[in-house]
Design an enzyme around this catalytic site. Sequence first.
Site, PDB file in Angstrom:
ATOM      1  N   ASN A 136      39.874  38.961  34.698  1.00  0.00           N
ATOM      2  CA  ASN A 136      39.482  37.996  35.726  1.00  0.00           C
ATOM      3  C   ASN A 136      39.431  38.618  37.121  1.00  0.00           C
ATOM      4  O   ASN A 136      39.281  37.918  38.117  1.00  0.00           O
ATOM      5  CB  ASN A 136      40.421  36.783  35.722  1.00  0.00           C
ATOM      6  CG  ASN A 136      41.851  37.144  36.118  1.00  0.00           C
ATOM      7  OD1 ASN A 136      42.174  38.317  36.337  1.00  0.00           O
ATOM      8  ND2 ASN A 136      42.715  36.147  36.199  1.00  0.00           N
ATOM      9  N   HIS A 138      41.934  40.303  38.630  1.00  0.00           N
ATOM     10  CA  HIS A 138      43.189  40.411  39.385  1.00  0.00           C
ATOM     11  C   HIS A 138      43.633  41.861  39.521  1.00  0.00           C
ATOM     12  O   HIS A 138      43.307  42.715  38.699  1.00  0.00           O
ATOM     13  CB  HIS A 138      44.292  39.513  38.798  1.00  0.00           C
ATOM     14  CG  HIS A 138      44.903  39.972  37.512  1.00  0.00           C
ATOM     15  ND1 HIS A 138      45.612  39.136  36.685  1.00  0.00           N
ATOM     16  CD2 HIS A 138      44.934  41.196  36.899  1.00  0.00           C
ATOM     17  CE1 HIS A 138      46.049  39.816  35.643  1.00  0.00           C
ATOM     18  NE2 HIS A 138      45.652  41.062  35.752  1.00  0.00           N
TER      19      HIS A 138
HETATM   20  P1  PGA Z   1      45.312  45.961  30.888  1.00  0.00           P
HETATM   21  O1  PGA Z   1      45.767  45.003  32.071  1.00  0.00           O
HETATM   22  O2  PGA Z   1      45.454  47.363  31.413  1.00  0.00           O
HETATM   23  O3  PGA Z   1      46.288  45.683  29.780  1.00  0.00           O
HETATM   24  O4  PGA Z   1      43.912  45.627  30.561  1.00  0.00           O
HETATM   25  C1  PGA Z   1      45.261  45.222  33.343  1.00  0.00           C
HETATM   26  C2  PGA Z   1      45.717  44.135  34.274  1.00  0.00           C
HETATM   27  O5  PGA Z   1      45.871  42.973  33.836  1.00  0.00           O
HETATM   28  O6  PGA Z   1      45.897  44.417  35.470  1.00  0.00           O
END
Ligand code: PGA
Length: 243
Positions: A136, A138
């Site tokens: 999303n 973030h």
């Molecule tokens: P992920 O998470 O590396 O497990 O994709 C990234 C995040 O949510 O900042």
Amino acid sequence: MNIEIKKSYDELSRFAALEIKKLIDEKPNCVLGLATGSTPIGLYKELVKLHKEGEIDFSKITTFNLDEYRGLDGDHNQSYRYFMDDNLFNHINIDKNNTFVPNGVAQDVDDECKKYEELMEEKGGVDIQVLGIGVNGHIGFNEPNKHLYMDTHIEDLTDETISSNLRFFSSREEMPTQAITMGIGSIMKAKRIILLISGKNKADIVAKLFSGKITTELPASILQIHNNCTVVLDEEAASLLNK
Ligand code: PGA
């Protein structure tokens, strides 16, 4: 933003590790800003390897992590303190007293956030901040919203983030709904930022990130105005970008 596209996740991880090694060679007592999640695991493996080969000495390094789930203490196997110990700190010669992760079970959260912010300042600020990005948009746990927070604060997790991270918990009830996270201001103060993005499931958000707009609905878009930010993508994550 500087963009680096790497053929594979392994290459992306190696690139990031060598950037960190370069910084440590120049400044052996530097301050690293670290991230959790699946993306930086390869980077941490590379750093452990470089340490075991005698290439990196972590004895004078200080680290600050971006965030921690509210309600989980450091012994919980899904806490970010546990993640960092398990993936990095237990395998290198870092002094754990110099590794900081927000305390997810602090009684006085406001005080915890204020002290975390002050401590980063006191240690001279973050030299390189490693970031991942949520599907999303973030960064840390700064979720899409009408406004973003400057400093370390408590954040309600969005349904999208909860669904995305639920895979690590045995039930939805067990999954925390809040986190303590560095704010957008805390992240932007880093002297250099390395944003790592890997995999097909991030291709959509990558295309939006490079659409030329800055919006609080895509928190990572603010990184476009940082003066030393490198985005490292693997080919899958970059697959929807115009060549
Ligand atoms: P992920 O998470 O590396 O497990 O994709 C990234 C995040 O949510 O900042």
